[in-house]
Design an enzyme around this catalytic site. Structure first.
Site, PDB file in Angstrom:
ATOM      1  N   MET A 122      -3.025   7.216  -0.020  1.00  0.00           N
ATOM      2  CA  MET A 122      -2.505   5.788  -0.516  1.00  0.00           C
ATOM      3  C   MET A 122      -0.999   5.561  -0.105  1.00  0.00           C
ATOM      4  SD  MET A 122      -3.000   2.922  -1.708  1.00  0.00           S
ATOM      5  CE  MET A 122      -1.876   1.814  -1.717  1.00  0.00           C
ATOM      6  N   GLU A 162      -0.354   6.098   6.803  1.00  0.00           N
ATOM      7  CA  GLU A 162       0.500   5.732   5.880  1.00  0.00           C
ATOM      8  C   GLU A 162       2.148   5.137   5.930  1.00  0.00           C
ATOM      9  OE1 GLU A 162      -1.445   5.405   3.353  1.00  0.00           O
ATOM     10  OE2 GLU A 162      -3.207   6.278   4.510  1.00  0.00           O
ATOM     11  N   GLU A 200      -4.176  -3.250   7.071  1.00  0.00           N
ATOM     12  CA  GLU A 200      -4.911  -1.837   7.745  1.00  0.00           C
ATOM     13  C   GLU A 200      -4.950  -1.774   9.143  1.00  0.00           C
ATOM     14  OE1 GLU A 200      -5.228   0.530   5.724  1.00  0.00           O
ATOM     15  OE2 GLU A 200      -5.193  -0.367   3.724  1.00  0.00           O
TER      16      GLU A 200
END
Length: 953
Positions: free
Chosen positions: A352, A387, A409
């Site tokens: 994340m 990330e 994304e």
């Protein structure tokens, strides 16, 4: 986030507390807070008057009404867990404490007059609520307050009207529970510290508190305006047990001990950001600093002390600074903080991108130089690239709402491979990714699992609907569409427009229309004529993809949607070439056109989608297919890989034929014919594409008479490649050979996996001999890159002794990196009773970590001897599985191998019995089973005869 994905946050106390800097102030805050919560008594739902000049009910459609805009949060958070139970003293119970307490003050501006505050809150007990008029420095009476369970809204009715452009604050004190079963919100992760001796269970449990807020879980930790467009700054203070370390998005400003049990860590204010990017970790972790260091930003890799001491974070440390520097240069925007931490948490799925505090699963960050496959470096670099790209795409500039998640994304996925290529140029992974990603996502993009990249805002409202946007469509299709656009505009023009977009919307949110605007500006500046929005809207606003058909005798080019009964049309950029020429790209904007350049001259073949830049599949007239496949076999037989047809397009031709066969556009024999040239192919990409597609044939026919001839054909095709990749370290022990580069490693693994999987005797003998040597000597000399493959096929060829040997060693491994290899191999045995035992073990959390249940069930299900066992286990034992197990995911994955009417009936029956409510997943699962049934009925005899003929010749 790498889906994989996740986030976190904190709390604040009141206007007076904001001015305190002395430690006594923090102590006072704790005492006051404990007194306040001791008398907690929830307020009953109020009764409203029938008429009122201001709305009092929840806003429509699950969205906040937009009356209030947050500017800053001051957050105090105190997790009450123990990092090590055995060291707890002066407590009445040895049980873990999973509560957290805290308070938050959010300063906000009123943009539309209202008498009601709506804020998100979920599973929190609110013990104090206060509203202040900051302009007048006066409190505002709170008349009523209650919670709306469906919307997660906490509604506060006020005695006074909030005036337009007025400045106000909301203080809330709260308490909640940290999660154990799910890695969302504020949760507890458990790991083993220390490596036990063989047969000893001495490794001690250790606990970490971590956060995962994407997409809608910040509200589970503190009341907040939990929508991505409502950005604010966060001033965070974490109160945590002495001897632990508290990390957050920004660097530490103060750290002090406040009593025998607690210390407090204060952090500098964050940049303006969305709530889902707030993050915390409280642990006993240690760290290593990135080397070479970045000129301005400190990059730290945090993990379990044992992992740090063993050097498992060293590879990540070697690339962290390089990648950050690469992205700064590419985007021409410096990373806006002074530190970025990368933290490995055992049970975190994926990673994340929290701003300045990226949280990874251990598999995504740690590398064991002695035991990890060198290919695992590829996994780590891919996660790092994804990330870190998010620090710009998602964090700096955020999608305005989740219906355009692909702006976060898709960009992160697309940019990943540039960053990986920069730090590891010898890997050359971009072509492999493009072909394999295209094949993967196209299988989804014409099913009910698909959605438009730009879904309608009204259709994405609830948390479940938001979660469904974290799909292969947003990640992979988004990336591939961007890749196609870059090829159309040229990479330089594309990069210029993207950088203008980032600079224009930094610390804000944006939409795809904003992106098109700045790309169009770059096109105009560079003298181009492409109408970006007109082209791209056809790719982002509808599902599916075009199937392009080219007739090389007439020059006719047609497009048809992959979705049945759809007549939509795309703007399709088509780059094509022939044996002697490479004409420029042209744009297909209608159903059918005639292009003279596409008429074959003198029997030449035509090849479209050069370098696989386009998001589509290409079909040809039979004569051109024959010429292309003959060219493949002729090149490879006579001249060994002469690149008349580029490598990436050799992979594309295999993938296109199989995809078109599934769509019934071409006969299945054309797809199978496209694998003939592999007998002389020595490159990874075409083999990878073929093996991936043939895996579907194995799933459909591994329990039928087709299986034997298919295995015989594969043995014949792979035998030459198997001997080509043979090295001393695959058929002897204690040999010294030069290391392979990444493509060579991939090729070697694919060759051995395919050879052993098709039961080539030489390969099976090699695997069993190496495994027996390990069993006999207790010295594991199997190449780390090949261990997963060797273990699996040795266990498959062996019996109880081999399985028990591997199981006993698994029990003494604390490293998740190594556990994954063992769990996968243990599911390879063909002994049914061992497979049943393995499935039963999966429910024992003393033997198996909770998140491994999915991997165990799937390792058994992919085994032809274990599919029925895995399915029966799911149906019989689903109620005993932990909450973190995604039941509908297991059903969908296992049932993907089903191909009979009875199996379809069982899936439908189980859906009802288990009350599986995720209709989208089950609809897709049932759709795929129905497609399998139809495909097998239509193609089984043809496939059987083809394999019989080819394996006999």
């Amino acid at each position: 986030m790498s889906k994989g994905f996740y986030i976190s946050k904190g709390l604040g106390i009141g206007a007076v507390i904001l001015t305190l800097s002395a430690i006594a102030g923090v102590v006072t805050m704790i005492i006051m807070y404990r007194v306040e919560i001791s008398g907690m008594n929830p307020t009953a739902r109020p009764t409203f008057a029938p008429t009122t000049p201001f709305p009092t009910g929840p806003p429509p459609k699950m969205r906040l009404p937009g009356d209030l805009v947050p500017e800053s949060y001051t957050l105090f958070l105190q997790p009450h867990f123990y990092t090590r139970i055995e060291d707890v003293v002066n407590v009445t119970s040895p049980n873990q404490t999973l509560t957290f307490t805290g308070n938050s003050t959010v300063n906000f501006r009123c943009v539309r007059m209202t008498k009601t505050i709506f804020i998100h809150s979920k599973n929190l007990s609110l013990t104090d609520v206060r509203v202040m008029n900051r302009d007048a420095n006066e409190p505002i009476d709170v008349l009523e307050q209650y919670h709306h369970d469906v919307t997660d809204f906490f509604e506060i009715q006020l005695g006074d009207v909030l005036e337009q452009e007025g400045n106000y604050s909301l203080f809330t004190a709260f308490q909640g529970e940290m999660k154990e079963e799910e890695s969302v919100g504020l949760y507890i992760s458990k790991y083993k510290e220390g490596v036990p001796a063989y047969g000893d269970d001495a490794a001690a449990d250790r606990y970490v508190a971590a956060s995962q807020f994407q997409a809608t879980h910040a509200r589970e930790v503190f009341p907040c305006f939990d929508e991505p467009a409502l950005k604010a700054t966060f001033l965070v203070t974490v109160i945590h047990r002495r001897g632990t370390l508290a990390l957050g998005n920004s660097e530490m400003s103060d750290n002090r001990v406040i009593d025998e049990e607690w210390q407090v860590t204060s952090l500098h204010p964050t940049r303006k950001m969305s709530t889902y990017l707030l993050a915390f970790v409280v642990s006993e972790f240690e760290s290593v600093t990135s080397t070479p260091t970045h000129k301005r930003v400190k990059s730290n890799i945090y993990a379990r002390p044992a992992a740090i001491k063993a050097g498992h974070a060293d590879y990540a440390a070697s690339i962290a600074g390089k990648m950050l520097e690469y992205f700064e240069g590419r985007f021409e925007i410096d990373f806006p903080q002074r530190k970025i931490d990368h933290v490995a948490v055992a049970d975190m799925p994926g990673a994340m991108e929290n701003w300045g505090l990226i949280i990874y699963g251990e598999l995504a960050l740690l590398f064991d130089q002695e035991k990890s496959s060198s290919l695992h470096k590829e996994t780590i670099t891919n996660y790092f690239g994804h990330e870190l790209a998010h620090q710009w795409f998602g964090n700096l500039v955020t999608c305005n709402w989740w219906n355009e998640l692909w702006l976060n994304e898709g960009f992160a996925s697309y940019m990943t491979f540039f960053a990986v290529d920069n730090v590891e140029p010898s890997w050359n992974i971009k072509d492999v990714w493009a072909v394999s990603a295209l094949d993967d996502v196209l299988d989804w993009d014409s099913t009910n699992a698909s959605h438009a990249l730009n879904a309608s805002m009204d259709s994405i409202q609830t948390p479940d609907q938001i979660d469904q946007m974290f799909s292969m469509i947003s990640y992979t299709k988004g990336a591939l569409v961007l890749r196609m656009l870059a090829d159309l505009l040229t990479q330089g023009t594309f990069d210029k427009g993207v950088n203008m977009y980032l600079k224009a919307f930094q610390y804000q949110t944006a939409t795809s229309a904003d992106l098109w605007h700045y790309l169009q500006k770059a096109v105009v500046e560079d003298g181009g004529h492409t109408k970006v929005a007109e082209v791209m809207d056809s790719w982002t606003n509808q599902i599916g993809y075009p199937i392009i058909t080219i007739n090389t005798t007439s020059g006719e080019v047609c497009q048809k949607s992959s979705v049945e009964d759809s007549d939509v049309v795309w703007h399709v950029p088509i780059r094509f070439g022939s044996q002697t020429s490479a004409p420029p790209l042209f744009m297909l904007t209608s159903d059918t056109v005639i292009k003279d350049e596409l008429i074959s001259k003198d029997g030449e073949w035509i090849l479209a989608n050069i370098n696989v830049a386009g998001y589509y599949k290409v079909n040809y007239n039979p004569e051109n297919w024959d010429l292309l496949l003959a060219q493949l076999e002729r090149n490879l037989t006579a001249l060994f890989c002469l690149q008349v047809i580029p490598l990436i397009n050799r992979g594309q031709l295999v993938g296109d034929t199989f995809n078109l066969a599934k769509k019934k556009v071409v006969n299945v024999t054309l797809a199978l014919n496209a694998t003939r040239f592999l007998r002389n192919e020595r490159e990874y990409l075409p083999w990878k594409t073929a093996v991936t597609n043939l895996r579907y044939f194995k799933k459909m026919f591994d329990r039928s008479e087709v299986y034997g001839p298919m295995q015989a054909y594969l043995r014949k095709q792979v035998k030459g490649l198997y001997y080509h990749v043979q090295r001393n370290d695959t058929d002897c022990l204690n040999c010294t050979v030069p290391p392979l580069n990444l493509p060579e490693q991939h090729l070697q693994i694919t060759a051995i996996e395919t050879a052993c999987g098709s039961e080539l005797p030489e390969c099976v003998e090699m695997a069993t001999n190496q495994f027996k040597d390990w069993m006999t000597t207790s010295i594991n000399r199997i190449d780390t890159d090949l261990r997963s493959t060797i273990y699996c096929h040795a266990v498959a060829a062996g019996g109880e002794a081999e399985w028990e040997f591997l199981w006993k060693r698994f029990q003494n491994i604390t490293e998740i990196l190594e556990q994954e290899v063992y769990l996968s191999a243990l599911g390879c045995t063909r002994k049914v009773w061992l497979l049943n035992r393995f499935l039963e073990y999966s429910l024992d959390t003393e033997m198996i970590r909770k998140l491994a249940i999915h991997d165990i069930v799937m390792s058994v299900a992919k085994n032809e001897a274990g599919l029925a066992l895995a399915w029966n286990f799911i149906r019989a034992r689903y109620s005993e599985m932990p909450e973190n197990v995604c039941l509908h995911c297991l059903v969908a994955e296992v049932s993907s191998s089903f191909s009979t009417e009875f199996e379809l009936y069982e899936v439908k029956q189980f859906q009802t019995e288990a009350n599986i409510t995720d209709g989208r997943y089950m609809e897709v699962a049932l759709e795929l089973v129905e497609a399998n049934i139809a495909w097998v009925k239509e193609n089984k005899q043809t496939v059987l005869e083809w394999f019989q003929k080819e394996s006999a010749s």
